[in-house]
Design a protein around this motif. Structure first.
Motif, PDB file in Angstrom:
ATOM      1  N   GLN A  21       1.031  -1.186   0.002  1.00  0.00           N
ATOM      2  CA  GLN A  21       0.069  -0.197   0.173  1.00  0.00           C
ATOM      3  C   GLN A  21       0.729   1.270  -0.157  1.00  0.00           C
ATOM      4  N   HIS A  22       2.036   1.026   0.758  1.00  0.00           N
ATOM      5  CA  HIS A  22       2.901   2.361   0.787  1.00  0.00           C
ATOM      6  C   HIS A  22       3.384   2.685  -0.440  1.00  0.00           C
ATOM      7  N   ARG A  23       3.663   1.528  -1.268  1.00  0.00           N
ATOM      8  CA  ARG A  23       4.598   1.646  -2.615  1.00  0.00           C
ATOM      9  C   ARG A  23       3.617   2.330  -3.602  1.00  0.00           C
ATOM     10  N   ALA A  24       2.090   1.773  -3.302  1.00  0.00           N
ATOM     11  CA  ALA A  24       1.149   2.134  -4.370  1.00  0.00           C
ATOM     12  C   ALA A  24       0.937   3.760  -4.157  1.00  0.00           C
ATOM     13  N   GLU A  25       0.759   4.001  -2.788  1.00  0.00           N
ATOM     14  CA  GLU A  25       0.432   5.455  -2.535  1.00  0.00           C
ATOM     15  C   GLU A  25       1.823   6.491  -2.902  1.00  0.00           C
ATOM     16  N   GLU A  26       3.094   6.068  -2.809  1.00  0.00           N
ATOM     17  CA  GLU A  26       4.176   6.678  -3.418  1.00  0.00           C
ATOM     18  C   GLU A  26       3.984   6.883  -4.809  1.00  0.00           C
ATOM     19  N   ALA A  27       3.616   5.883  -5.522  1.00  0.00           N
ATOM     20  CA  ALA A  27       3.559   5.720  -6.943  1.00  0.00           C
ATOM     21  C   ALA A  27       2.554   6.762  -7.507  1.00  0.00           C
ATOM     22  N   MET A  28       1.548   6.536  -6.745  1.00  0.00           N
ATOM     23  CA  MET A  28       0.422   7.587  -7.173  1.00  0.00           C
ATOM     24  C   MET A  28       0.778   9.019  -7.121  1.00  0.00           C
ATOM     25  N   ALA A  29       1.315   9.288  -5.939  1.00  0.00           N
ATOM     26  CA  ALA A  29       1.755  10.620  -5.939  1.00  0.00           C
ATOM     27  C   ALA A  29       2.670  11.231  -6.758  1.00  0.00           C
ATOM     28  N   LYS A  30       3.510  10.296  -7.227  1.00  0.00           N
ATOM     29  CA  LYS A  30       4.522  10.780  -8.371  1.00  0.00           C
ATOM     30  C   LYS A  30       3.801  11.213  -9.567  1.00  0.00           C
ATOM     31  N   ILE A  31       2.787  10.769  -9.570  1.00  0.00           N
ATOM     32  CA  ILE A  31       1.975  10.966 -11.089  1.00  0.00           C
ATOM     33  C   ILE A  31       0.796  11.884 -10.811  1.00  0.00           C
ATOM     34  N   GLY A  32       0.676  12.331  -9.597  1.00  0.00           N
ATOM     35  CA  GLY A  32      -0.290  13.455  -9.053  1.00  0.00           C
ATOM     36  C   GLY A  32      -1.654  12.898  -8.791  1.00  0.00           C
ATOM     37  N   VAL A  33      -1.695  11.740  -8.465  1.00  0.00           N
ATOM     38  CA  VAL A  33      -3.040  11.264  -8.131  1.00  0.00           C
ATOM     39  C   VAL A  33      -2.975  11.028  -6.602  1.00  0.00           C
ATOM     40  N   ASP A  34      -4.166  11.391  -6.257  1.00  0.00           N
ATOM     41  CA  ASP A  34      -4.567  11.441  -4.759  1.00  0.00           C
ATOM     42  C   ASP A  34      -6.120  11.075  -4.540  1.00  0.00           C
ATOM     43  N   ALA A  35      -6.699  11.039  -3.459  1.00  0.00           N
ATOM     44  CA  ALA A  35      -7.983  10.632  -3.151  1.00  0.00           C
ATOM     45  C   ALA A  35      -8.810  11.605  -3.958  1.00  0.00           C
ATOM     46  N   GLN A  36      -8.693  12.867  -3.918  1.00  0.00           N
ATOM     47  CA  GLN A  36      -9.511  14.072  -4.562  1.00  0.00           C
ATOM     48  C   GLN A  36      -9.761  13.694  -5.906  1.00  0.00           C
ATOM     49  N   PHE A  37      -8.563  13.307  -6.485  1.00  0.00           N
ATOM     50  CA  PHE A  37      -8.495  13.041  -7.816  1.00  0.00           C
ATOM     51  C   PHE A  37      -9.660  11.662  -8.327  1.00  0.00           C
ATOM     52  N   ILE A  38      -9.532  10.963  -7.634  1.00  0.00           N
ATOM     53  CA  ILE A  38     -10.315   9.394  -7.748  1.00  0.00           C
ATOM     54  C   ILE A  38     -11.692  10.109  -7.746  1.00  0.00           C
ATOM     55  N   ASP A  39     -12.078  10.882  -6.610  1.00  0.00           N
ATOM     56  CA  ASP A  39     -13.489  11.418  -6.671  1.00  0.00           C
ATOM     57  C   ASP A  39     -13.745  12.198  -7.888  1.00  0.00           C
ATOM     58  N   LEU A  40     -12.963  13.214  -8.275  1.00  0.00           N
ATOM     59  CA  LEU A  40     -13.244  13.853  -9.465  1.00  0.00           C
ATOM     60  C   LEU A  40     -13.176  13.171 -10.684  1.00  0.00           C
ATOM     61  N   LEU A  41     -12.416  12.099 -10.859  1.00  0.00           N
ATOM     62  CA  LEU A  41     -12.584  11.119 -12.033  1.00  0.00           C
ATOM     63  C   LEU A  41     -13.946  10.415 -12.066  1.00  0.00           C
TER      64      LEU A  41
END
Length: 157
Positions: free
Chosen positions: A16-36
């Motif tokens: 989970q930590h590695r996935a969160e880091e990878a998503m952060a590097k490409i600009g993805v956070d929980a708010q982006f998921i909601d927007l998407l």
């Protein structure tokens, strides 16, 4: 026994930590998921082919579906285990669903990402993931391996 549980929990936390880091590097956070999810499904409802299929299935249940899709995409992106649904079973028996709808779904998803994704890498990651999901659902829902039987192909020729 407890050591096994602790090791598994530590392993899952690391994933989970590695996935969160990878998503952060490409600009993805929980708010982006909601927007998407919100942007995409607003467009689905307006789509001449997809809209009627989705709305017939989800009429009166859109808020529940939106929450489920946010949990789904969060679980996929952040590997947080937040989704426990069964996508294939959820799509079985959907009125007017055909394999031809999946490319339209993917086109609309890509257009949505083009408009709102925080980076090209985010667009690419979500599209690769969506394509795998669409392929899996298409095969699960519509593929009949018996149709690939060489004897049947020869008989039809």
């Amino acid at each position: 026994m407890q050591e096994r549980f602790d090791a598994k929990a530590a392993h899952n936390a690391e994933i989970q930590h590695r996935a969160e880091e990878a998503m952060a590097k490409i600009g993805v956070d929980a708010q982006f998921i909601d927007l998407l999810v919100e942007t995409f499904y607003a467009r689905v409802l307006q789509h001449p082919t997809l809209g009627p299929v989705f709305n017939t299935r989800l009429d009166g249940r859109w808020p529940e579906h939106m929450g489920k899709m946010k949990r789904f995409w969060s679980a996929v992106a952040f590997k947080n285990g937040g989704y426990g649904g069964k996508p294939v079973q959820a799509h079985v028996g959907v009125e007017n669903m055909t394999a031809e709808l999946f490319p339209q779904w993917l086109d609309l998803f890509s257009a949505t990402l083009t408009d709102i994704a925080p980076s090209r890498e985010a667009h690419a990651w979500f599209m690769e993931t969506a394509q795998r999901i669409a392929r899996s659902l298409t095969l699960s829902l519509f593929y009949n391996p018996a149709l690939d039987d060489p004897a049947l192909k020869k008989a039809r020729s």
